[in-house]
Design an enzyme around this catalytic site. Structure first.
Site, PDB file in Angstrom:
ATOM      1  N   ASN A   1       0.873  -1.176   0.000  1.00  0.00           N
ATOM      2  CA  ASN A   1       0.000   0.000   0.000  1.00  0.00           C
ATOM      3  C   ASN A   1       0.905   1.219   0.000  1.00  0.00           C
ATOM      4  OD1 ASN A   1      -1.742   2.084   0.558  1.00  0.00           O
ATOM      5  ND2 ASN A   1      -2.203   1.429   2.661  1.00  0.00           N
TER       6      ASN A   1
ATOM      7  N   LYS B   1       0.148   4.290  -0.304  1.00  0.00           N
ATOM      8  CA  LYS B   1      -0.459   5.515   0.247  1.00  0.00           C
ATOM      9  C   LYS B   1      -0.167   6.688  -0.705  1.00  0.00           C
ATOM     10  CE  LYS B   1      -0.057   3.398   4.732  1.00  0.00           C
ATOM     11  NZ  LYS B   1       0.132   3.516   6.156  1.00  0.00           N
TER      12      LYS B   1
ATOM     13  N   HIS C   1      -9.330   1.533   4.786  1.00  0.00           N
ATOM     14  CA  HIS C   1      -8.063   1.683   5.521  1.00  0.00           C
ATOM     15  C   HIS C   1      -8.287   2.640   6.698  1.00  0.00           C
ATOM     16  CE1 HIS C   1      -3.963   2.805   6.506  1.00  0.00           C
ATOM     17  NE2 HIS C   1      -3.602   1.693   5.929  1.00  0.00           N
TER      18      HIS C   1
ATOM     19  N   GLU D   1      -6.621   4.994   7.791  1.00  0.00           N
ATOM     20  CA  GLU D   1      -6.365   6.413   7.497  1.00  0.00           C
ATOM     21  C   GLU D   1      -7.597   7.050   6.860  1.00  0.00           C
ATOM     22  OE1 GLU D   1      -2.700   5.773   5.392  1.00  0.00           O
ATOM     23  OE2 GLU D   1      -1.770   5.214   7.300  1.00  0.00           O
TER      24      GLU D   1
ATOM     25  N   GLU E   1      -5.287  -4.676  10.722  1.00  0.00           N
ATOM     26  CA  GLU E   1      -4.247  -3.679  10.936  1.00  0.00           C
ATOM     27  C   GLU E   1      -4.527  -2.894  12.211  1.00  0.00           C
ATOM     28  OE1 GLU E   1      -2.222  -2.579   6.965  1.00  0.00           O
ATOM     29  OE2 GLU E   1      -3.942  -1.283   7.232  1.00  0.00           O
TER      30      GLU E   1
ATOM     31  N   GLY F   1       2.773   2.307  10.689  1.00  0.00           N
ATOM     32  CA  GLY F   1       3.775   3.350  10.499  1.00  0.00           C
ATOM     33  C   GLY F   1       4.518   3.738  11.758  1.00  0.00           C
TER      34      GLY F   1
ATOM     35  N   SER G   1       3.650  -2.103  10.287  1.00  0.00           N
ATOM     36  CA  SER G   1       5.106  -2.170  10.471  1.00  0.00           C
ATOM     37  C   SER G   1       5.709  -3.525  10.087  1.00  0.00           C
ATOM     38  CB  SER G   1       5.486  -1.790  11.911  1.00  0.00           C
ATOM     39  OG  SER G   1       5.075  -0.458  12.194  1.00  0.00           O
TER      40      SER G   1
HETATM   41  P1  PGA Z   1       3.044   0.334   7.577  1.00  0.00           P
HETATM   42  O1  PGA Z   1       1.575   0.593   6.985  1.00  0.00           O
HETATM   43  O2  PGA Z   1       3.538  -0.977   6.995  1.00  0.00           O
HETATM   44  O3  PGA Z   1       3.848   1.506   7.122  1.00  0.00           O
HETATM   45  O4  PGA Z   1       2.895   0.246   9.068  1.00  0.00           O
HETATM   46  C1  PGA Z   1       0.651  -0.466   6.819  1.00  0.00           C
HETATM   47  C2  PGA Z   1      -0.647   0.047   6.244  1.00  0.00           C
HETATM   48  O5  PGA Z   1      -1.089   1.137   6.624  1.00  0.00           O
HETATM   49  O6  PGA Z   1      -1.273  -0.631   5.403  1.00  0.00           O
END
Ligand code: PGA
Length: 255
Positions: free
Chosen positions: A9, A11, A95, A97, A167, A173, A213
């Site tokens: 992903n 983003k 997601h 976010e 998640e 992140g 992560s």
């Molecule tokens: P990350 O993000 O691997 O940077 O923690 C995962 C995601 O938001 O899908």
């Protein structure tokens, strides 16, 4: 036996030009991989460039969002048909976010899942609790509710071919992951929820990912869990070498 699915992903990272450079390096790096399904979800404008650069490979293309309506006066939005026409077979929906920053409710997520399925896309439905919910012991109930809401009125055969990404928001992140055991516990709850709603056959087929992560060093510990069938990778999917190592380390766990 479920085939692992490693998804990137991106983003709001990587232009089309950057996607081309990534694609050239990545296709060489993974040319011998055949035990893992690989999916990349760039930004909308980079879809065409990535599709061209990865042509002839088995890498699947996905988007990060889709609108619930098939077409209309929705400035700035993108339909499922536009995504399939651009080469997508998957789309990330819900997601955290988007839920947190763009106000996507369970109802909106459900509308998008239904639109994705109606348009021939496999949804990658994201669920996961925040840190307060985890501390309060509400994780399983909350995630179960998200899964139920996202999959309401979706046909069983579409759910069997969908992906659910667990998640935990506090792991996205942050460099902090859920432990493989914590992730497995919730993945098991997700599979049980799917079984309750759609039956054991569908629950056996649906792929459940862990996200938060994930990197080349920790992927094997998640893949060792029986209910985890892959990962949704953010930061570590931006670099071709790093993402290829995650894919290869996943393949190594299947042999
Ligand atoms: P990350 O993000 O691997 O940077 O923690 C995962 C995601 O938001 O899908």
């Amino acid at each position: 036996m479920r085939r692992p699915l490693i998804a990137g992903n991106w983003k709001m990272h990587n232009t089309g030009t950057e996607a081309k450079a990534f694609g050239r390096e990545f296709r060489t790096a993974i040319k011998d991989v055949d035990g893992v399904d690989v999916l990349l979800c760039p930004s909308f404008p980079a879809l065409g460039a990535l599709a061209t650069t990865l042509e002839g490979t088995a890498v699947r293309l996905g988007a990060q969002n889709v609108h619930a309506e098939p077409e209309g006066a929705f400035t700035g939005e993108v339909s499922a048909a536009m995504l399939t026409d651009a080469g997508c077979t998957y789309v990330i929906v819900g997601h955290s976010e988007r839920r947190q920053l763009m106000g996507e409710t369970d109802d909106i997520v459900n509308g998008k899942v239904k639109a994705a399925v109606a348009g021939g896309l496999h949804p990658v439905v994201c669920v996961g609790e925040n840190i307060e919910q985890r501390r309060a012991g509400e994780t399983e109930a909350f995630v179960t509710g998200q899964v139920r809401a996202a999959l309401a009125d979706v046909a069983a055969d579409a759910v069997a071919e969908a992906v659910i990404a667990y998640e935990p928001i506090w792991a996205i992140g942050t460099g902090e992951t859920a432990t493989p055991e914590e992730a497995e516990a919730v993945a098991g709850v997700v599979r049980k929820t799917v079984a309750d709603l759609f039956g054991d056959d569908v629950a056996e087929k649906v792929r459940i990912q862990y996200g938060g992560s994930v990197n080349a060093d920790n992927i094997a510990s998640f893949m060792a869990q029986p209910n985890i069938d892959g990962a949704l990778v953010g930061g570590a999917s931006l670099d071709a070498d790093s993402f290829a190592r995650i894919v290869k380390n996943t393949e190594a766990t299947t042999q």
